[in-house]
Design a protein around this motif. Sequence first.
Motif, PDB file in Angstrom:
ATOM      1  N   UNK A 108      58.031 -17.854  29.350  1.00  0.00           N
ATOM      2  CA  UNK A 108      58.433 -16.693  29.145  1.00  0.00           C
ATOM      3  C   UNK A 108      59.652 -16.272  28.386  1.00  0.00           C
ATOM      4  N   UNK A 109      59.499 -16.902  28.016  1.00  0.00           N
ATOM      5  CA  UNK A 109      61.290 -16.800  27.876  1.00  0.00           C
ATOM      6  C   UNK A 109      61.962 -17.093  26.395  1.00  0.00           C
TER       7      UNK A 109
ATOM      8  N   UNK B  89      52.751 -24.169  35.770  1.00  0.00           N
ATOM      9  CA  UNK B  89      52.346 -22.933  36.120  1.00  0.00           C
ATOM     10  C   UNK B  89      52.098 -21.473  35.639  1.00  0.00           C
ATOM     11  N   UNK B  90      52.009 -20.933  34.301  1.00  0.00           N
ATOM     12  CA  UNK B  90      51.739 -20.595  33.781  1.00  0.00           C
ATOM     13  C   UNK B  90      50.608 -20.168  32.103  1.00  0.00           C
TER      14      UNK B  90
ATOM     15  N   UNK C 101      55.931 -15.450  39.509  1.00  0.00           N
ATOM     16  CA  UNK C 101      56.101 -15.799  38.535  1.00  0.00           C
ATOM     17  C   UNK C 101      57.080 -16.409  37.597  1.00  0.00           C
ATOM     18  N   UNK C 102      58.505 -15.920  38.078  1.00  0.00           N
ATOM     19  CA  UNK C 102      59.081 -16.244  37.243  1.00  0.00           C
ATOM     20  C   UNK C 102      60.077 -14.664  36.878  1.00  0.00           C
TER      21      UNK C 102
ATOM     22  N   UNK D 262      61.170 -13.873  33.660  1.00  0.00           N
ATOM     23  CA  UNK D 262      60.733 -13.339  32.395  1.00  0.00           C
ATOM     24  C   UNK D 262      59.394 -12.563  32.617  1.00  0.00           C
ATOM     25  N   UNK D 263      58.295 -13.512  33.691  1.00  0.00           N
ATOM     26  CA  UNK D 263      57.184 -13.190  34.296  1.00  0.00           C
ATOM     27  C   UNK D 263      57.018 -12.007  34.654  1.00  0.00           C
TER      28      UNK D 263
END
Lengths: 209, 209
Positions: A37-38, A121-122, B34-35, B37-38
């Motif tokens: 996500x980064x 996990x994403x 979700x992190x 950034x998530x």
Amino acid sequence: MESIGTAAPPAAGEGGNRSREDVVRAASRLFARRGYHGTSMRDLGEELGMLGSSIYSHVSGKNELLIEIVGRGAALFDSVTAEAAASRDSAVERLRQMVHGHVNVVVGNIDEARTFLFESRFLPETDRRQIVAMRDEYEQAYRETIRAGIDEGSLASDLDPGMTAIFILSVLNALIRWYRPTGERTAGAIASEMWAFVSHGILAERVNG
Amino acid sequence: MESIGTAAPPAAGEGGNRSREDVVRAASRLFARRGYHGTSMRDLGEELGMLGSSIYSHVSGKNELLIEIVGRGAALFDSVTAEAAASRDSAVERLRQMVHGHVNVVVGNIDEARTFLFESRFLPETDRRQIVAMRDEYEQAYRETIRAGIDEGSLASDLDPGMTAIFILSVLNALIRWYRPTGERTAGAIASEMWAFVSHGILAERVNG
DNA sequence: CCTACCGATCGGTAGG
DNA sequence: CCTACCGATCGGTAGG
């Protein structure tokens, strides 16, 4: 022992058109360093010397990249337990080989391994489930080898195979957090130290028999 | 042994106005799952039953939340080594206490611990450096205790304190990956099994003296 | 692989 | 804590 590691990157300078493989490799690097996500498609384009939108001529989307990279990581680890399972060595020797094989995979494929461990996990739900299943099988290979080691008398009879498998894999997987290619230790040296720790523990003398 | 865990969440239903503490707690949960950034501020608002923009009446921004949560995690782990260092027990007993303390922190504060371990890299540079320094000190506490254990004769004389510290922390930190509150083992049981693994290893009998 | 875009979503603000 | 909004950035597409 199979060959590990990937070929040297193909002169990542300016200009020149990139292959799909270049894109996947650059994505491994960025996903490993900044997270899935980064990392934006524009970040990835910059790394490759092209625009973010140009990446879509190589892959269908960002998801596809994550799926492919995590899949590669899973396959690499899988091959280690598959090879050990095919061996006719003792269980404790097979376990030692699995430790060395795992370290070799991490050291030779840090970015894929890191993405596999931190970014799975994403994944889209379907792919995520597949990877979780693969990871369970991997852990099971350790459990079974430990159980076999207990049966053959080389491992302590009071071990809990499930917990022991988790603990050994904990030591192995953490390598991805502290390993630096610039360090002085070879993969073999690291694996040997891990195996010494795992097999003997830290006490000067055993407390029980 | 200090008290661990946080108070029960304050009836996270509809309506009612939330405190800053509620916001931080909800952010811990989402960042862990979700992190960083998530998780969007709107996601966080939804979790709290308010709009994303309303969160800014509690905190200055998303960054502040990450900084605070990671800071809490760091403080929790720090207190474990601080307490052990203040003890007058033998080095090997202090090490055993550190293992138990670490497990207690993780089990009692999963979300903070997970955010601390997985999301620290997304901190602003200054804060990130502070956390890295804190983590180095934590590792050093292990190194020193191991060295003291070797000196007092309770730990094997051929141990490499640096590597051994990393290996022990590997087992400890991985707990965050596999621990589920619904599992049957208590924190104490988990810590005891870890300590048995770390101290004796897995072999049925020692190979060398 | 670029130009030129799209709609959606992001973190965040002004003002109440 | 909401309304109403901002500029920036996101993943992605059409057409060349």
